[in-house]
Scaffold this motif. Sequence first.
Motif, short mmCIF file in Angstrom:
data_model
loop_
_atom_site.label_atom_id
_atom_site.label_comp_id
_atom_site.label_asym_id
_atom_site.label_seq_id
_atom_site.Cartn_x
_atom_site.Cartn_y
_atom_site.Cartn_z
N ARG A 83 0.84 -1.20 0.00
CA ARG A 83 0.00 0.00 0.00
C ARG A 83 0.88 1.25 0.00
NH1 ARG A 83 -4.12 -1.79 4.91
NH2 ARG A 83 -4.92 -3.70 3.92
N SER A 84 0.56 2.20 -0.86
CA SER A 84 1.27 3.47 -0.91
C SER A 84 0.59 4.48 0.00
CB SER A 84 1.30 4.01 -2.34
OG SER A 84 1.96 3.10 -3.20
N GLY A 85 1.40 5.33 0.65
CA GLY A 85 0.84 6.39 1.49
C GLY A 85 0.48 5.92 2.88
N VAL A 112 3.88 -2.87 3.76
CA VAL A 112 3.87 -4.23 3.25
C VAL A 112 2.98 -5.07 4.17
CG1 VAL A 112 5.26 -6.25 2.67
CG2 VAL A 112 6.21 -3.95 2.36
N ILE A 113 1.97 -5.71 3.60
CA ILE A 113 1.04 -6.55 4.37
C ILE A 113 1.36 -8.01 4.05
CG2 ILE A 113 -1.36 -6.93 5.02
CD1 ILE A 113 -0.46 -3.99 5.20
N PHE A 114 1.54 -8.83 5.09
CA PHE A 114 1.83 -10.24 4.86
C PHE A 114 1.08 -11.09 5.87
CE2 PHE A 114 5.13 -8.51 7.60
CZ PHE A 114 5.24 -9.44 8.62
N SER A 115 0.88 -12.35 5.51
CA SER A 115 0.19 -13.28 6.41
C SER A 115 1.12 -13.66 7.54
CB SER A 115 -0.27 -14.53 5.65
OG SER A 115 0.83 -15.18 5.05
N SER A 123 1.41 -5.87 9.27
CA SER A 123 1.90 -4.86 8.35
C SER A 123 3.22 -4.30 8.85
CB SER A 123 0.88 -3.72 8.20
OG SER A 123 0.70 -3.05 9.43
N VAL A 124 4.10 -3.98 7.91
CA VAL A 124 5.37 -3.32 8.21
C VAL A 124 5.39 -2.03 7.41
CG1 VAL A 124 7.87 -3.52 8.21
CG2 VAL A 124 6.48 -5.55 8.53
N VAL A 140 8.43 -3.18 -7.44
CA VAL A 140 9.12 -4.47 -7.30
C VAL A 140 8.29 -5.45 -6.48
CG1 VAL A 140 11.10 -5.61 -6.23
CG2 VAL A 140 11.44 -3.55 -7.59
N LEU A 141 7.77 -4.99 -5.35
CA LEU A 141 7.03 -5.88 -4.48
C LEU A 141 5.71 -6.33 -5.11
CD1 LEU A 141 7.71 -4.14 -1.05
CD2 LEU A 141 8.64 -6.31 -1.85
#
Length: 473
Positions: A83-85, A112-115, A123-124, A140-141
């Motif tokens: 996600r941007s912003g 960055v959202i990950f399981s 989220s990071v 890239v991601l």
Amino acid sequence: MAKNVSPEEQAAAQAADEEKTKEELQWAEKGSLLCRIKNQKVKEMSLVTIKSKQFLNYYSSYWFNFVPNALKSVALSELLEVRSGYQTDNLQRAAKKYEFQELAPESRCFSVIFSHAKFLHKSVDFCADSRETRDKWVSVLNHLISVAKHQRVVFNETAWLIDKFQQADTNKNGLLTFDEVWNLLKRMNLQISERYAKAIFRDRTRKLERYNLNEKDGSRVICSHCSTICEIEPQYLSRREQTPSLSENKVYTMFEAAVPIFTYTAERLVKSYPKGLRQDSSNMHPTVSWLCGIQSVAMNFQTAGEELDLNAGLFRINGNCGYVLKPGCLLDGVDPRTMSKPKLKLGIGLFSAQYLPKSEPGKEIIDPYVSVQIFGIPRDETKAKTRIIKDNGFNPEWRDNFYFTLSCPELAIIRFCVKDFDSTSSNDFVGEFSIPVTSLRTGYSQIQLNTGYQHTLDPSASLFVRIAMEEEY
């Protein structure tokens, strides 16, 4: 009006996009400095990289400044979205402060959202040094997430297993030590302790004929602890394809005639199958095959009953992984019936039951009783029953005690079976639980029952028992 694009122009545009993606991936593998945003605070810059097109590596700080930052690694296959912003709760709360917006403008932030095994999703949040750097990371991601989704659709299980094995095999000797397995589990973000991992670590160097195999699992062993699949080595698979098979009648005949099958099964993999007259998909009794040292017993898993309960009971141990080591006497090729000296005194105190279901919907309140049965060598097989409690499936109490003397406890399976007494017809099944005697532990236990037509685990129905054991020498 849309402009027509020639195939040559489409190919050129696609080639340009692929070249741009390749350059961005190379840039991301070298990494760039990003600020981690944690607890609504902008942390110091640290290196963030893509490793081997498989992991996103970043550093996470602790509450105390004197503790060095920890390297975190997230598998790209676990990424869900970028996600941007200010698009996460953490960033939106932080952005309410003007000072934060000055330090980390929305045009430079992304998440960055990950399981996550423990928190479901995590989220990071990062802040780049420029909008251009932020957009590169997002591009890239997103590309890597798209690739991972495609791989999940066309998942190649064999390639995945080989890839995970090669990742873990750091010294490239073709074998995995516990340290190598433990490092792999950590990279896969599995939330288990090192102590627990050691408890379930398997020694895979033993030959397959030294184990009893759960026939439904075929050539693969599914580990419930880490949700991974461990394939049996190819040399064992080829041997299993040439496995001799014995019919149910043949097994019974050989067992009763004292044919020396035990030395044969100690060195070779053997399979047994039901007799041809079982047109109703009923099951053969697996215990005789196990007593002969036969490793694989074919079962009809759609037909619930005592036979399938015992099969489930045996393989309930060892983490339900699909194989258990045979007892020492069978590994040595010894007939277990030759063990005449008692080795174990077993005491069962059956106190009560809780929340027993009706044997069938709409029937009257049940009149429960419990049978405790030992399956094993003929000398050890026995059965005992409690009293019948009238009209009480909620909390019947028996307070009955039973005592058993076993010559070969290594091959004994105990089955607790609750039935509804009926004076005019056969007694109806209510619930059961089966387990090898060697897996029992002394003291008080609350045993959850398998109930219903398919004998599935019922989280409410249970037995309250006390177990005592005394070994004899």
